[in-house]
Scaffold this active site. Structure first.
Site, PDB file in Angstrom:
ATOM      1  N   VAL A  38     -14.123 -17.483 -29.268  1.00 24.47           N
ATOM      2  CA  VAL A  38     -15.505 -17.045 -29.790  1.00 24.47           C
ATOM      3  C   VAL A  38     -15.926 -18.123 -30.678  1.00 24.47           C
ATOM      4  CG1 VAL A  38     -14.680 -15.556 -31.550  1.00 24.47           C
ATOM      5  CG2 VAL A  38     -16.982 -15.043 -30.611  1.00 24.47           C
ATOM      6  N   ASP A  39     -15.175 -18.667 -31.325  1.00 23.96           N
ATOM      7  CA  ASP A  39     -15.188 -19.620 -32.581  1.00 23.96           C
ATOM      8  C   ASP A  39     -16.129 -21.148 -31.746  1.00 23.96           C
ATOM      9  OD1 ASP A  39     -15.313 -21.248 -34.749  1.00 23.96           O
ATOM     10  OD2 ASP A  39     -12.814 -21.708 -34.934  1.00 23.96           O
ATOM     11  N   SER A 122      -8.757 -11.521 -33.734  1.00 23.19           N
ATOM     12  CA  SER A 122      -7.436 -11.762 -33.486  1.00 23.19           C
ATOM     13  C   SER A 122      -6.814 -11.375 -32.140  1.00 23.19           C
ATOM     14  CB  SER A 122      -6.661 -11.035 -34.654  1.00 23.19           C
ATOM     15  OG  SER A 122      -6.492 -11.547 -35.590  1.00 23.19           O
ATOM     16  N   GLY A 124      -7.847 -12.446 -29.116  1.00 24.86           N
ATOM     17  CA  GLY A 124      -7.874 -13.518 -27.937  1.00 24.86           C
ATOM     18  C   GLY A 124      -6.368 -14.326 -28.173  1.00 24.86           C
ATOM     19  N   TYR A 126      -5.047 -15.142 -30.879  1.00 21.71           N
ATOM     20  CA  TYR A 126      -4.152 -14.819 -31.690  1.00 21.71           C
ATOM     21  C   TYR A 126      -3.240 -13.711 -31.185  1.00 21.71           C
ATOM     22  CZ  TYR A 126      -5.698 -18.309 -35.257  1.00 21.71           C
ATOM     23  OH  TYR A 126      -6.220 -19.580 -36.020  1.00 21.71           O
TER      24      TYR A 126
HETATM   25  P1  ADP Z   1      -8.701 -15.104 -31.965  1.00 24.36           P
HETATM   26  O1  ADP Z   1      -8.186 -16.562 -32.401  1.00 24.36           O
HETATM   27  O2  ADP Z   1      -8.808 -14.428 -33.373  1.00 24.36           O
HETATM   28  O3  ADP Z   1      -7.790 -14.178 -31.210  1.00 24.36           O
HETATM   29  P2  ADP Z   1     -10.526 -15.476 -29.612  1.00 24.36           P
HETATM   30  O4  ADP Z   1     -11.639 -16.227 -29.861  1.00 24.36           O
HETATM   31  O5  ADP Z   1      -9.333 -16.208 -28.857  1.00 24.36           O
HETATM   32  O6  ADP Z   1      -9.976 -15.146 -31.231  1.00 24.36           O
HETATM   33  O7  ADP Z   1     -10.577 -14.251 -29.241  1.00 24.36           O
HETATM   34  C1  ADP Z   1     -11.225 -13.071 -30.134  1.00 24.36           C
HETATM   35  C2  ADP Z   1     -11.889 -12.243 -29.085  1.00 24.36           C
HETATM   36  O8  ADP Z   1     -13.336 -12.747 -28.959  1.00 24.36           O
HETATM   37  C3  ADP Z   1     -11.536 -11.950 -27.654  1.00 24.36           C
HETATM   38  O9  ADP Z   1     -11.372 -10.590 -27.496  1.00 24.36           O
HETATM   39  C4  ADP Z   1     -12.442 -12.738 -26.784  1.00 24.36           C
HETATM   40  O10 ADP Z   1     -12.395 -12.198 -25.361  1.00 24.36           O
HETATM   41  C5  ADP Z   1     -13.960 -12.525 -27.516  1.00 24.36           C
HETATM   42  N1  ADP Z   1     -14.772 -13.795 -27.126  1.00 24.36           N
HETATM   43  C6  ADP Z   1     -14.427 -14.981 -26.672  1.00 24.36           C
HETATM   44  N2  ADP Z   1     -15.849 -15.340 -26.765  1.00 24.36           N
HETATM   45  C7  ADP Z   1     -16.710 -14.604 -27.174  1.00 24.36           C
HETATM   46  C8  ADP Z   1     -18.297 -14.597 -27.309  1.00 24.36           C
HETATM   47  N3  ADP Z   1     -18.967 -15.542 -26.954  1.00 24.36           N
HETATM   48  N4  ADP Z   1     -18.641 -13.247 -27.741  1.00 24.36           N
HETATM   49  C9  ADP Z   1     -17.991 -12.301 -28.361  1.00 24.36           C
HETATM   50  N5  ADP Z   1     -16.646 -12.339 -28.216  1.00 24.36           N
HETATM   51  C10 ADP Z   1     -16.020 -13.373 -27.479  1.00 24.36           C
END
Ligand code: ADP
Length: 176
Positions: A38-39, A122, A124, A126
């Site tokens: 998501v970042d 956290s 995804g 993490y």
């Molecule tokens: P973290 O490093 O905190 O685990 P991630 O981005 O890897 O963060 O994952 C956190 C959540 O965000 C997961 O459920 C992932 O599927 C979700 N995610 C990824 N892209 C998006 C998006 N564009 N909008 C909303 N959620 C998303």
């Protein structure tokens, strides 16, 4: 259903970068310099000015939150919070994740946000267990909304069916 909170929490399946809310929350990392998941999606959609601003902030400890503008995103603000990396559950992960929600809400109140959207912090890269994280997200939200009247809508934007299902199950457990 908790009458006082009815209508103030919404669970949707979708992409957080598309949300027309005052503030979206980013599941960032301690560098605040962008990453995957998501970042990465938020940085791509906001454009390079976001990175220029987060670079100036110079990082964020796990469990805390920092605010930036949202540039090309439809939201007005991005609240960057750093979730804990799951390492078995004995490294204060639950409290740190709860702090992410509490500090994001605190930041949202400070900037005057009325609507806010969260991703599943956290869960995804993490690897925080989804069900456990979802329960923390919803119970922190419930506690916060009981003490606050300024935030009218909290959206949980679930990326994919699995996350969406888990939020709906947890929502029923927490609120019935
Ligand atoms: P973290 O490093 O905190 O685990 P991630 O981005 O890897 O963060 O994952 C956190 C959540 O965000 C997961 O459920 C992932 O599927 C979700 N995610 C990824 N892209 C998006 C998006 N564009 N909008 C909303 N959620 C998303």
């Amino acid at each position: 259903m908790d009458k006082e909170l009815e209508g103030r929490i919404e669970i949707v399946e979708g992409d957080i970068t598309k949300m027309e809310v005052d503030a979206i929350v980013n599941a960032a990392n301690t560098s605040l310099l962008g990453g995957g998941g998501v970042d990465g999606a938020i940085h791509r959609a906001a454009g390079p000015e976001l990175l220029a601003e987060t670079r100036k902030i110079g990082g964020c400890p796990t469990g805390e939150a920092r605010v930036t503008k949202a540039y090309q995103l439809p939201a007005k603000w991005v609240i960057h919070t750093v979730g804990p990396i799951w390492s078995g559950g004995n490294r204060d992960e639950d409290n740190l994740l709860a702090s992410c929600y509490r500090n994001s809400f605190k930041a949202a109140v400070e900037i005057g946000a009325v609507t806010i959207a969260f991703p599943s912090i956290s869960t995804g890269a993490y690897r925080f267990p989804l069900e456990r994280a979802t329960n923390i997200a919803l119970s922190e939200t419930q506690s916060f909304l009981h003490t606050n009247q300024s935030i009218k809508k909290v959206m949980f934007v679930c990326f994919g069916r699995e996350v969406h299902n888990k939020y709906q199950e947890a929502f029923k457990e927490v609120f019935t």
